[in-house]
Design an enzyme around this catalytic site. Structure first.
Site, short mmCIF file in Angstrom:
data_model
loop_
_atom_site.label_atom_id
_atom_site.label_comp_id
_atom_site.label_asym_id
_atom_site.label_seq_id
_atom_site.Cartn_x
_atom_site.Cartn_y
_atom_site.Cartn_z
N GLY A 50 0.82 -1.21 0.00
CA GLY A 50 0.00 0.00 0.00
C GLY A 50 0.85 1.26 0.00
CD GLN A 51 -1.84 6.09 -1.68
OE1 GLN A 51 -1.49 7.04 -2.34
NE2 GLN A 51 -2.98 6.08 -1.03
CG ASP A 80 -4.89 -14.01 5.41
OD1 ASP A 80 -5.35 -12.99 5.96
OD2 ASP A 80 -5.59 -14.83 4.81
CB THR A 137 -8.72 1.28 2.48
OG1 THR A 137 -8.11 0.78 1.28
CG2 THR A 137 -7.76 1.13 3.65
CE1 TYR A 154 -11.10 1.87 6.24
CE2 TYR A 154 -11.94 4.11 6.46
CZ TYR A 154 -10.87 3.22 6.41
OH TYR A 154 -9.58 3.69 6.54
#
Length: 281
Positions: free
Chosen positions: A10-11, A36, A62, A125
């Site tokens: 991810g970022q 995981d 996300t 979320y």
């Protein structure tokens, strides 16, 4: 010091690993293939085997709108996955940093959210990230909960890349002007997160770049700094973009706790945007 980082594809995870390497700190990066987080045994095996001094937990589900239709999966990743990691950190008595979100609040009013404000998420979320926070607080002694918002980085999709693409394709974009927050550059955030991990100033924090804007103002600044001033940007209400998940209108975050604990606040978001555009353009 050795730090295990989750979600390295991810970022943020990507930039945290780069920041650790730049400081000569041993980083052990994992993504779903290596660990995981929904698999309790995998978390025990990998973290115990790595013997880290700290875990920076960036991995998360996300996809905010998709989460509304995938409650079970979202909860498994954000709540149960976080609990799995927290249990191992508790057993090993190591530091745990959990990356959370402004979505744990109800997004109402105009007052900046303080780290200890009541959590009242509006979406699946937000609810599952809130449950992750509670698992960390319940289990881990040496914890950092760092809430971030409006994130952009080199590695992955984000609002800036979307705006640049739409601006080139269409020459005009409509952007909401009634949601207020602070953009956050993962390069700057990664530096702060590593500073925090090296400290013992535990607790809940908010971390975004300095300054406020609406998504509309953010888009205008993106095109200005990218030299795409011919793109027409139209401000619209959120009602023009109906979405499955409710967005917080107020994502103002009180970050005074950072300086109070000796951490350097992040630079202004406009400065961060300029440096980011130099990286990607």
């Amino acid at each position: 010091m050795k730090v295990l980082v989750t979600g390295v594809k991810g970022q943020l995870g990507h930039d945290v690993m780069k920041e650790l390497a730049g400081r000569g700190i041993e980083g052990f990066g994992v993504d779903v293939e290596e660990m995981d987080i929904t698999d309790k045994e995998a978390c025990e095996r990998v973290i115990t085997g790595a013997k880290p001094d700290a875990v920076i937990h960036c991995a998360a589900y996300t996809a905010v709108d998709a989460a509304e239709d995938n409650l079970e999966l979202c909860r498994r990743v954000n709540a149960e996955g976080t609990r799995n990691i927290a249990k191992v950190c508790k057993a090993l008595d190591i530091k745990m940093m959990y990356i959370s979100t402004d979505y744990v609040f109800n997004g109402q009013g105009t007052r900046p959210w303080e780290p200890d404000d009541q959590r009242e998420p509006l979406s699946v979320y937000g609810q599952t990230k809130c449950e992750g926070e509670m698992a960390v607080e319940e289990l881990v002694k040496k914890f950092f909960i760092v809430r971030i918002a409006w994130v952009f980085g080199v590695n992955g999709k984000n609002f800036i890349k979307t705006m640049l693409r739409l601006g080139q394709e269409r020459g005009a974009v409509s952007v909401v002007d009634d949601q207020i927050g602070s953009p956050t550059y993962t390069y700057d955030l990664a530096r702060l997160l590593v500073d925090m991990t090296e400290s013992e100033h535990y607790g809940r924090y908010h971390a975004t770049n300095e300054g406020l804007c609406s998504w509309y103002e953010f888009a205008c600044e993106i095109f200005k700094q990218a030299g795409m001033t011919e793109v027409k940007v139209t401000p619209v209400d959120s009602s023009q973009f109906p979405a499955k998940a409710k967005r917080p209108m107020n994502s103002r975050m009180d970050k005074s706790k950072l300086a109070a604990n000796g951490f350097t606040p992040l630079p202004a978001w406009q400065d961060a945007l300029g440096r980011y555009l130099k990286e990607i353009l």
